[in-house]
Write a protein that holds these residues in place. Sequence first.
Motif, PDB file in Angstrom:
ATOM      1  N   ASN A  38     -30.695  48.812  72.971  1.00 32.16           N
ATOM      2  CA  ASN A  38     -29.712  49.829  73.326  1.00 32.16           C
ATOM      3  C   ASN A  38     -30.252  50.641  74.505  1.00 32.16           C
ATOM      4  O   ASN A  38     -31.249  51.360  74.372  1.00 32.16           O
ATOM      5  N   ILE A  39     -29.597  50.510  75.654  1.00 31.29           N
ATOM      6  CA  ILE A  39     -30.059  51.204  76.861  1.00 31.29           C
ATOM      7  C   ILE A  39     -30.138  52.717  76.610  1.00 31.29           C
ATOM      8  O   ILE A  39     -31.020  53.411  77.108  1.00 31.29           O
ATOM      9  N   ARG A  40     -29.220  53.200  75.785  1.00 29.68           N
ATOM     10  CA  ARG A  40     -29.161  54.643  75.528  1.00 29.68           C
ATOM     11  C   ARG A  40     -30.441  55.185  74.886  1.00 29.68           C
ATOM     12  O   ARG A  40     -30.778  56.360  75.033  1.00 29.68           O
ATOM     13  N   ASP A  41     -31.169  54.344  74.178  1.00 29.96           N
ATOM     14  CA  ASP A  41     -32.420  54.786  73.558  1.00 29.96           C
ATOM     15  C   ASP A  41     -33.431  55.280  74.592  1.00 29.96           C
ATOM     16  O   ASP A  41     -34.369  55.997  74.260  1.00 29.96           O
ATOM     17  N   ALA A  42     -33.249  54.855  75.846  1.00 25.87           N
ATOM     18  CA  ALA A  42     -34.199  55.258  76.887  1.00 25.87           C
ATOM     19  C   ALA A  42     -33.789  56.570  77.572  1.00 25.87           C
ATOM     20  O   ALA A  42     -34.522  57.100  78.405  1.00 25.87           O
ATOM     21  N   ALA A  43     -32.613  57.100  77.220  1.00 24.93           N
ATOM     22  CA  ALA A  43     -32.164  58.363  77.833  1.00 24.93           C
ATOM     23  C   ALA A  43     -33.037  59.512  77.336  1.00 24.93           C
ATOM     24  O   ALA A  43     -33.432  59.540  76.171  1.00 24.93           O
ATOM     25  N   LYS A  44     -33.343  60.443  78.248  1.00 26.36           N
ATOM     26  CA  LYS A  44     -34.330  61.459  77.879  1.00 26.36           C
ATOM     27  C   LYS A  44     -33.740  62.807  77.494  1.00 26.36           C
ATOM     28  O   LYS A  44     -34.363  63.565  76.762  1.00 26.36           O
ATOM     29  N   ASP A  45     -32.537  63.135  77.998  1.00 29.29           N
ATOM     30  CA  ASP A  45     -32.003  64.466  77.703  1.00 29.29           C
ATOM     31  C   ASP A  45     -31.359  64.500  76.307  1.00 29.29           C
ATOM     32  O   ASP A  45     -31.189  63.458  75.671  1.00 29.29           O
ATOM     33  N   LYS A  46     -30.993  65.708  75.890  1.00 29.86           N
ATOM     34  CA  LYS A  46     -30.531  65.792  74.503  1.00 29.86           C
ATOM     35  C   LYS A  46     -29.134  65.191  74.294  1.00 29.86           C
ATOM     36  O   LYS A  46     -28.773  64.819  73.193  1.00 29.86           O
ATOM     37  N   HIS A  47     -28.371  65.043  75.381  1.00 21.60           N
ATOM     38  CA  HIS A  47     -27.062  64.377  75.245  1.00 21.60           C
ATOM     39  C   HIS A  47     -27.146  62.865  75.393  1.00 21.60           C
ATOM     40  O   HIS A  47     -26.143  62.173  75.368  1.00 21.60           O
ATOM     41  N   LYS A  48     -28.362  62.357  75.615  1.00 26.62           N
ATOM     42  CA  LYS A  48     -28.567  60.902  75.779  1.00 26.62           C
ATOM     43  C   LYS A  48     -27.706  60.344  76.928  1.00 26.62           C
ATOM     44  O   LYS A  48     -26.995  59.342  76.765  1.00 26.62           O
TER      45      LYS A  48
END
Length: 228
Positions: A38-48
């Motif tokens: 899941n690419i989103r797992d790599a998002a760093k901010d709190k809203h992903k």
Amino acid sequence: MLQVQLFTLYPEVFPGPLNKGIYGKALAKNLWSLNVINIRDAAKDKHKTVDDTPYGGGSGMLLKPDVLASSIDKNIKKGERIFYLSPKGKKFNQNIAQDLSKVNSFSLICGHFEGVDERILSTRNIEEISIGDYVLSGGETAALVILDSVLRLLPGVLGNEKSASDETFENGLLEYPQYTKPQIWEEKLVPKVLLSGDHSKIKDWRLSQSEAITRDRRPDLWQKYKKK
Ligand code: SAH
């Protein structure tokens, strides 16, 4: 065993149809494996957050290069080919399917929205690949198409190994017509030669049918075939 890594915003789509029939069996037998990331797992901010607006204006959103890079860098195997599914890519075909069925691993990145920030492609040595001249809303269905065509070429996946090598595109021609029982159906007969038991005659007939159909329907393939 072929190991496929798949980067997506919609992991729940997979394995989907790839867990059915021959592919489900092949998965169970470890003839191939699928690692869905899941690419989103790599998002760093709190809203992903995974996307942002394009510089220069225009509609839609682009996948951010920093998020995608962090997802790729964490998961990619050294030296493996990485493909971004894209209508701008090199057109996928049976030869590429053959090549991919022989490697140990490759990765597929499914785009969404308007696509990806261009810089990710060159910095991560990503090849763009298209399944045809039309635009999809996401790369997931394209990934399924590519995997379907590659997996059936893996040794042991199809019951009858020969059946893949006889098919359309495998020798540069479209496949000859085929018939099964009943022998006479709605007053239509099966071509006599197929009942003859004469294998060399049947082979000749099939080749001539393949050639005629290819010449008629696909002048592009026919030109290439004649040159060979
Ligand atoms: N704005 C882009 C299209 C984006 S379509 C352009 O004009 O080129 C959204 C996503 O769908 C893409 O990121 C890609 O992953 C996927 N996609 C669309 N069409 C495709 C095709 N023909 N082959 C493979 N992937 C495709």
